[in-house]
Design an enzyme around this catalytic site. Structure first.
Site, PDB file in Angstrom:
ATOM      1  N   TYR A   1       0.844  -1.199   0.000  1.00  0.00           N
ATOM      2  CA  TYR A   1       0.000   0.000   0.000  1.00  0.00           C
ATOM      3  C   TYR A   1       0.875   1.243   0.000  1.00  0.00           C
ATOM      4  CZ  TYR A   1       1.122   0.458   4.971  1.00  0.00           C
ATOM      5  OH  TYR A   1       1.789   0.600   6.165  1.00  0.00           O
ATOM      6  N   CYS A   2       0.266   2.354  -0.405  1.00  0.00           N
ATOM      7  CA  CYS A   2       0.946   3.649  -0.354  1.00  0.00           C
ATOM      8  C   CYS A   2      -0.123   4.710  -0.078  1.00  0.00           C
ATOM      9  CB  CYS A   2       1.709   3.916  -1.651  1.00  0.00           C
ATOM     10  SG  CYS A   2       0.656   3.930  -3.113  1.00  0.00           S
ATOM     11  N   THR A   3       0.198   5.970  -0.302  1.00  0.00           N
ATOM     12  CA  THR A   3      -0.726   7.048   0.065  1.00  0.00           C
ATOM     13  C   THR A   3      -2.029   6.996  -0.725  1.00  0.00           C
ATOM     14  OG1 THR A   3       1.257   8.385   0.331  1.00  0.00           O
ATOM     15  CG2 THR A   3      -0.851   9.537   0.448  1.00  0.00           C
TER      16      THR A   3
END
Ligand SMILES: [Zn+2]
Ligand SMILES: [Zn+2]
Length: 263
Positions: free
Chosen positions: A146-148
């Site tokens: 996951y990321c922003t």
């Protein structure tokens, strides 16, 4: 954009468009309609801020939306590796073993991460491939990344696939998309964002716990009042010894010239 007072950063590259903009709701809606009319369906993520976190409109034309160290990286085909926030939530909560990895940089992960996630301690996203070569990630269980906002994972997943990881999932729309649906879910802490808000809390409100360190320009959580002007400011551990408890270079120069106002 400027005439309708929508400000922000637009990044254009051959592989796509990524933009973060702010303005009054009506003006932002007009822009959304315009963008969809020209580029087809777009995934928008909304949050509310009382102040405008941008000062101008910038349009950057870059080779890549997300700088990687991998030339000519194609996007993975198909859409099957994306998990919706509720699918992600269910998989995280489920009993089956999995490896959850945060693909963001260390200055972002220090403000918050998913429960149980691994922090690869990246200085920049360009270090992701090197991390995968070093890390001993189990190959017999799914990898969840996951990321922003989900953009970096579009590249991160390819690097995993190219190293033979078959069962890899990414969080569609990233932490921000997840928090929209699960503010009391499995994300702990706050989420760094690349504008004046610095970070958003679990309800997507601008943080009151973090700010930008005047020394290094990275997010920091040591909160104090500036020794010269009294405004609330933040400093990171590394810069604290040399930054002398002030909010800015201006205040540091003044305090050096005139001495501490409270002394
Ligand atoms: Zn610093
Ligand atoms: Zn100050």
């Amino acid at each position: 954009m400027e005439s309708s007072r929508v400000l922000g950063l637009v990044v254009l590259a051959e592989e796509g468009i990524n933009a973060t903009v702010a303005g009054e709701r009506g003006a932002v809606d007009v822009l959304k309609t315009y963008v969809e009319a020209h580029f087809g369906e777009v995934r928008f993520k909304d949050s509310v801020s009382e102040m405008c976190p941008f000062h101008r409109v910038s349009v950057d034309i870059r080779r890549e939306i997300v700088a990687s160290k991998n030339d000519g990286l194609p996007l993975p085909p198909g859409d099957d590796h994306h998990l919706s926030p509720s699918e992600w939530h269910a998989m995280l909560a489920g009993p089956n073993p999995k490896t959850v990895i945060d693909t963001r940089n260390r200055y972002e992960t220090q403000l918050g991460m998913f429960e149980g996630a691994v922090d690869p301690d990246l200085k920049s996203f360009g270090d992701w491939g090197g991390y995968l070569d070093r890390a001993e990630i189990p190959r017999d269980q799914p990898v969840m990344i996951y990321c922003t906002g989900g953009i970096r994972c579009e590249k991160a997943i390819f690097e995993l696939r190219s190293r033979g990881f078959e069962e890899v999932y990414q969080l569609r729309d990233g932490i921000l998309g997840y928090l929209e649906q699960f503010p009391e879910g499995k994300y702990r802490g706050e989420c760094f964002v690349f504008d004046d808000r610095v970070a958003l809390d679990a309800h997507l409100n601008p943080t009151t716990k973090a700010g930008i360190c005047p020394g290094c320009g990275l997010p920091a959580t040591n909160k104090f009042d500036c020794a010269w002007c009294g405004s609330v400011c933040f400093c990171c551990d590394d810069c604290r010894p040399v930054w002398e408890g002030v909010c800015s270079k201006t205040c540091r120069d003044r305090i050096r010239r005139h001495g501490c106002p409270t002394a």
